[in-house]
Design a protein around this motif. Sequence first.
Motif, short mmCIF file in Angstrom:
data_model
loop_
_atom_site.label_atom_id
_atom_site.label_comp_id
_atom_site.label_asym_id
_atom_site.label_seq_id
_atom_site.Cartn_x
_atom_site.Cartn_y
_atom_site.Cartn_z
N GLN A 81 -7.49 1.05 4.90
CA GLN A 81 -8.54 0.95 3.74
C GLN A 81 -8.37 1.85 2.48
OE1 GLN A 81 -12.46 0.48 6.23
NE2 GLN A 81 -12.15 -1.35 5.10
N CYS A 120 0.88 -1.18 -0.03
CA CYS A 120 -0.07 -0.03 -0.18
C CYS A 120 0.83 1.19 -0.10
CB CYS A 120 -0.95 -0.02 1.34
SG CYS A 120 -2.04 1.39 1.43
N SER A 128 1.77 -1.14 3.94
CA SER A 128 0.74 -2.73 4.22
C SER A 128 0.95 -3.55 3.25
CB SER A 128 -0.39 -2.18 4.92
OG SER A 128 -0.91 -3.72 5.00
N CYS A 187 -6.87 -1.80 1.00
CA CYS A 187 -5.85 -2.15 1.96
C CYS A 187 -6.53 -2.62 3.13
CB CYS A 187 -4.90 -0.85 2.11
SG CYS A 187 -3.73 -0.94 3.42
FE1 FES Z 1 -2.55 0.95 3.78
FE2 FES Z 1 -2.51 2.58 5.44
S1 FES Z 1 -1.09 1.22 5.08
S2 FES Z 1 -4.20 2.47 4.18
#
Ligand code: FES
Length: 392
Positions: free
Chosen positions: A115, A89, A94, A111
């Motif tokens: 999100q 992400c 993430s 994510c």
């Molecule tokens: Fe993916 Fe925060 S790490 S939205």
Amino acid sequence: MPDDIPTLSPDANCNALKTAEPYPPTWWYYDIDHYTRELDAIWLRSWLYVCRSAELAEPRMYQTIRIGDQNIVILRGYDGELRAFHNACRHRGSLLCTEQKGKLVSKLLVCPYHQWSYAADDGHLVKISSFAEPQGFNKEDYSLFPVAVGEWRGCVFINLDADAEWTLEAAFVRTPATIANYPLETMVVGHTWCREMDCNWKTFWENFSECLHCPNVHPELGELVPQFKRRVVHFKDQPGWEDHQGSGDPLYTGGLADGVETWSMDGSAQGHVIEGRSSEDIERGYSYATTLPSAFIGAYPDHVRIVRLMPMGPEKTQLVAEWLFEPETLNAPDYDPANVIDFGILVMEQDMAVCDLNQAGLHAKPMDAGVLMPEEYYIKAIHDWIRTRLDP
Ligand code: FES
Ligand code: FE
């Protein structure tokens, strides 16, 4: 036992090393810095086989894969196009997809952390979860990082080199003409088998590239392919091979033993050989195509087996084998795929056991490097391939 890696001296009468060739230093097989160097120079710059296209047949289907510490997601977009992205992400990094495979529930890749949502076609950032966009933040700057994708005959490849362009020549050690007559596009996966080996990825390829180990490690295989009992991969691997030409004895001319139809537990193809193979294909009895560093494709009279590797650490390598069959063979009530699957597993487990032994012994303090014997000319070809990439 490859048949597609260029020999060292194509003009030579016999495929064999003349001089004692040194191995790379033993620390190349366990040193973490060298492992990282190989990942950067080889694995993150090569076309890597990932899966069959049919595994991603429908829009929003995805697969994830890990190469060293790089996580990638391969996704069939809702527009039907196949794409790959770093599985990370753009907010705070993430992982996005946590399963090995699946199907997105919507047109968005969301994510699991805060999100952020990305379009499941081109990976652009669609939505953030904050109450407002801060100054200086542009959603257009936070698309998913793309990864190159190539598709060939129903096989999906990726390349983490952003500038990579898919070509067959870039992906295969030698143009895979030896498997041209096997209907790879329409064959379906009938079984998948996954294991972790306690060895470096090079240890696997070295074992794959010689048959010096065959009589003692693969006694059952020697009954199907007699020349393996002589510790050779190709009939031209020993001086004096000309004397046996025309003998029709597979011990000297290669190919399958008399009465053997395929690589299976009982040697039978159960009446389901692949049509359309040339007389050379039938005479050879089996064919290989190698796409270094990630996979080989073994083509046998009634099936194809694709074996792919992924490095998990300096001394840990994941192996995934897929058995492919023609749909009519797989669905035939009189065909039992276990006959070839069990045989493939038997041979792979035998190889994995010696790869693990090899790896463990490489730690011997007084041992700087191994040495190659005449039959191990393919290993030298692989070492040269690796050295060229490490030191272009
Ligand atoms: Fe993916 Fe925060 S790490 S939205
Ligand atoms: Fe072997």
